[in-house]
Design an enzyme around this catalytic site. Structure first.
Site, PDB file in Angstrom:
ATOM      1  N   ALA A  10      -1.338 -35.146 -17.446  1.00 51.32           N
ATOM      2  CA  ALA A  10      -1.166 -36.598 -17.519  1.00 51.32           C
ATOM      3  C   ALA A  10      -1.129 -37.087 -18.965  1.00 51.32           C
ATOM      4  CB  ALA A  10      -2.287 -37.271 -16.740  1.00 51.32           C
ATOM      5  N   HIS A  11      -0.962 -38.375 -19.136  1.00 49.35           N
ATOM      6  CA  HIS A  11      -0.820 -38.939 -20.484  1.00 49.35           C
ATOM      7  C   HIS A  11      -2.076 -38.761 -21.339  1.00 49.35           C
ATOM      8  CE1 HIS A  11      -1.586 -43.249 -18.614  1.00 49.35           C
ATOM      9  NE2 HIS A  11      -2.507 -42.398 -18.264  1.00 49.35           N
ATOM     10  N   ASN A  12      -1.802 -38.447 -22.603  1.00 48.70           N
ATOM     11  CA  ASN A  12      -2.857 -38.351 -23.610  1.00 48.70           C
ATOM     12  C   ASN A  12      -3.834 -37.207 -23.398  1.00 48.70           C
ATOM     13  OD1 ASN A  12      -2.225 -41.609 -23.314  1.00 48.70           O
ATOM     14  ND2 ASN A  12      -2.197 -40.765 -25.377  1.00 48.70           N
TER      15      ASN A  12
ATOM     16  N   SER B 105      -6.061 -38.512 -20.520  1.00 51.26           N
ATOM     17  CA  SER B 105      -6.989 -38.541 -21.645  1.00 51.26           C
ATOM     18  C   SER B 105      -8.054 -37.455 -21.609  1.00 51.26           C
ATOM     19  CB  SER B 105      -7.673 -39.913 -21.750  1.00 51.26           C
ATOM     20  OG  SER B 105      -6.705 -40.917 -21.926  1.00 51.26           O
TER      21      SER B 105
ATOM     22  N   GLN C 169       5.054 -46.718 -21.529  1.00 54.21           N
ATOM     23  CA  GLN C 169       4.398 -45.558 -22.123  1.00 54.21           C
ATOM     24  C   GLN C 169       5.133 -45.247 -23.427  1.00 54.21           C
ATOM     25  OE1 GLN C 169       1.522 -43.938 -20.247  1.00 54.21           O
ATOM     26  NE2 GLN C 169       1.722 -46.075 -19.624  1.00 54.21           N
TER      27      GLN C 169
END
Lengths: 340, 340, 340
Positions: free
Chosen positions: C237-239, C257, C196
């Site tokens: 979470a990521h993004n 996302s 990541q």
């Protein structure tokens, strides 16, 4: 950091279309990558991004190579190839080998000379820290616990006594492994605590996200097998067993003594009631409430998707009258002679 | 660790059937216990395990004694008896008395000479640490907070200023007590924070799992009464009050100003909306959404159990048409003259 | 701590009815405030409490002034005025300027002389700690990360490398910012981790509760805009991207996302599936499962409210027969000729 396309091609077993001397310094998205970044295309529906890409190179299937305006690395599975190469571009700092002067390591602990013990980390009596382990700042390893080779504990992770963690695991910050299971005997005068004398056994190649809780077993161990991946804020109660390569997304809660098979996937916020058995190959969608054992591989769900408030309000009220409605329909069927 | 059967019989008030000199070194399950382990049988349906047990001894009811091939300790409530004796076999290490050289204790803090302050623990100005308290590595006690006699804070617990914790409590790792409640005044230019000037008061014999959050009160205190037991990852918002001996399982969320009575049990992942009152003796099943006050003891639920994906998909879509269906059934009833 | 009513009137722009020399030492509730405490009345339905108040003074609307037996501070928005003045009465201790001797600050880190670096805090290589920042005990700031002026990290917060946090933010204890997103490529031999390599960008005036997880981006950054407020145990979470002034209550989970607009409000335990877009001005009630993008401002929900257990049991079973019921009703309509 930095690899040439020729080096990348070797690493991921790709057929290189382009100049192998070109250097890549970072990863990028297909849309956003600049001329020193490596991107990938895994889904043909984003081909238009490929056609306009400014990346140094793109990992894609052989079929997509003709559409790439930049050097291409052709492989059968671009997503996995991207995963394999990504670690070369990981900006995560590597801690220096040795024990930081502020760390506290007990006299009877065995710490490999190749381990990195960060500032204010604590290793208790009899604990074992294997080769290449990284304990970052404030991480705690309790008495007699073992951390396998190459495993990394991010800052403020707490590992209680009697825990064993395998090799090459990643435990993200502020996660807790080995806290007491929720075991109490009821009585008129309140609850009597049952000492949780089991431990936790975690296999190799396991990843745990941040702020997870993995309880120690009541008598026998809580067990997480090799290759299990777990997201943030997951709660794993005492004596849970999770089989190889299962994946558990954020905020899932698994109650005591649940057994989960191999290659299962649980989406976010799933709840699993105690003492159930979930067989291999089960996939459960987000926010599902699992209340019975699952004996057949497949996909399961129970969540109710959102609706606008006015509509929801009318329907949610009706949920409480459902059984009554069934009885009314039955009566209609009877009177109409139309019952199927 | 190690007790003779005679000692155990005295401790739990059991009638011993067998040789009192036999020594027990650990606890075991009825099925797995070896000849130096103590097991128990609480549920008659596992009698077949008893009949084949290799344990050093078994705690059971008087009725089961004839079926035991090994020494038996007969009591009315075997589960509670096992709970009572379990603490003698708890492998949790006891920290050494005194302040570890790496701990940081403020000049005005009062720390009992019998307390154990672990590596890198921090005690701020004016805090009070009573007799026999254990603060493990990295635990933090904020200014003016009080930790009662015999209480243990596991590693990396954070206790803010203005918190009071009673005696014999257990606070598991990485739990936070006293963080700000979620209080903000809305406005066109965004949110204005409301300083959370209340504290937290926790009674005696309370257990809190790992990674819990207990917010301080907005103005008055958040209160957890004596003997409350709380599992991992529970969120307790500002000005919640929880009555004696209530039990709260993992990942429950309790919104602001909720009052919960005594002897309540909340299963995992229950959510309770703000400003509700839950009376004594309420039990709520897992994943239930509590949106109204509960004024009558009893059992409550709302979760929807899992189904296989294809079936779920068809039914979940229908949820959004429920009210319409009720109206259609009503029309049918009207036209058929069959309305009840 | 302590302000006169005259000082308070100036600070919140109130019209003072009473003696400006009266001193206030603390905040109180309208019902509980004593003669040195300041209270407020925002909701006319609590006017009876006002009429019996013993507070030093009350913040209220001009309409309520005649009903106040004590000095009144009249403003258009009493709740916001109370919020504005509350910070003067915040008992949260302010750490001393400078670096505590037990803190570990890397040689290449830049720490402002006006920052307060608490006991056992750790600042890694190349990190930047701006003016007036407070890092409390055990807080960790990873390599190259930046903490903006006036921001406070409570104890045991973990900020990974490559994270940027704006000015005047408050990050509550044991929260984690920058842990790896949950990104893995599937394969027959298990999961391959995707490094990541993105970071996290948090704006100014953001508050994050305790035990939250904010993952770093897979390639690009996870972004939280100015003025966002987030409660405890929230998983981001990521993004994910969260727009200005949005508010997210406890235990919400936001999958990878997801993009959330400005001025949104998510109540407790909401779950948002991956890759969705939520437009500005959306409000989502507690425990809702969001599975589709939301393109229209408004209020949304999906939770099912609690019922007593016997009733719930009957209705929950029926949920699994819903689609069948619709088909039965359709058949009845056909046969009766009554179909709408």
């Amino acid at each position: 950091m930095g690899l040439t396309l020729a080096e990348i091609a070797v690493e991921i077993g790709a057929e290189l279309h382009g100049d192998g001397r070109i250097a890549v310094r970072a990863l990028g998205t297909l849309k956003g990558a600049g001329p020193d970044q490596l991107a990938f295309l895994a889904n043909p529906k984003f081909r238009s991004y490929l056609e306009q890409s400014d990346a140094a190179a793109v990992i894609c299937t052989p079929d997509e190579v003709p559409f790439s305006p930049v050097p291409a690395l052709a492989v059968a599975d671009p997503y996995k190839a991207f995963a394999l190469i990504s670690r070369f571009f990981d900006p995560a700092p590597v801690g220096p080998t040795g024990v930081h002067p502020s760390a506290v390591v007990a006299a009877t602990a065995r710490v490999s000379a190749s381990a990195s013990i960060g500032p204010n980390a604590v290793v208790e009596e009899g604990a074992e820290i294997a080769d290449g382990v990284t304990l970052m700042a404030g991480a705690f390893v309790g008495a007699g616990s073992r951390i396998g080779a190459g495993t990394r504990l991010w800052p403020n992770v707490t590992v209680y006594h009697g825990v064993s963690i395998g090799e090459r695991c990643i435990i993200h910050a502020n996660t807790v492994i080995g806290s007491d299971g929720f075991g109490f005997a009821p009585g008129r005068d309140g609850w009597t605590k049952i000492a949780q004398v089991g431990g936790v056994k975690i296999g190799s190649d396991v990843e745990l996200g941040s702020c997870c809780s993995v309880d120690r077993g009541a008598i026998e161990d809580t067990i997480i097998a090799d290759g299990v991946i777990i997201d943030n804020q997951v709660h794993i109660a005492h004596n849970v067993r999770i089989g190889r390569h299962s994946a558990i997304a954020g905020q899932v809660g698994i109650a005591g003594s649940v057994t989960i098979g191999e290659n299962c996937i649980f989406a976010g916020k799933v709840g699993i009631a105690g003492h159930l058995d979930i067989c291999d190959g089960v996939q459960v969608l987000g926010m599902t409430m699992v209340t019975r054992s699952i004996k057949k591989p497949g996909v399961y769900a129970s969540g109710v998707p959102h609706d606008d408030h006015a509509a929801w309000r009318k329907n949610a009220v009706r949920f409480r009258q459902l059984d009554e409605l069934f009885r009314r329909v039955k009566a209609l069927e009877k009177s109409s002679g139309d019952k199927p």
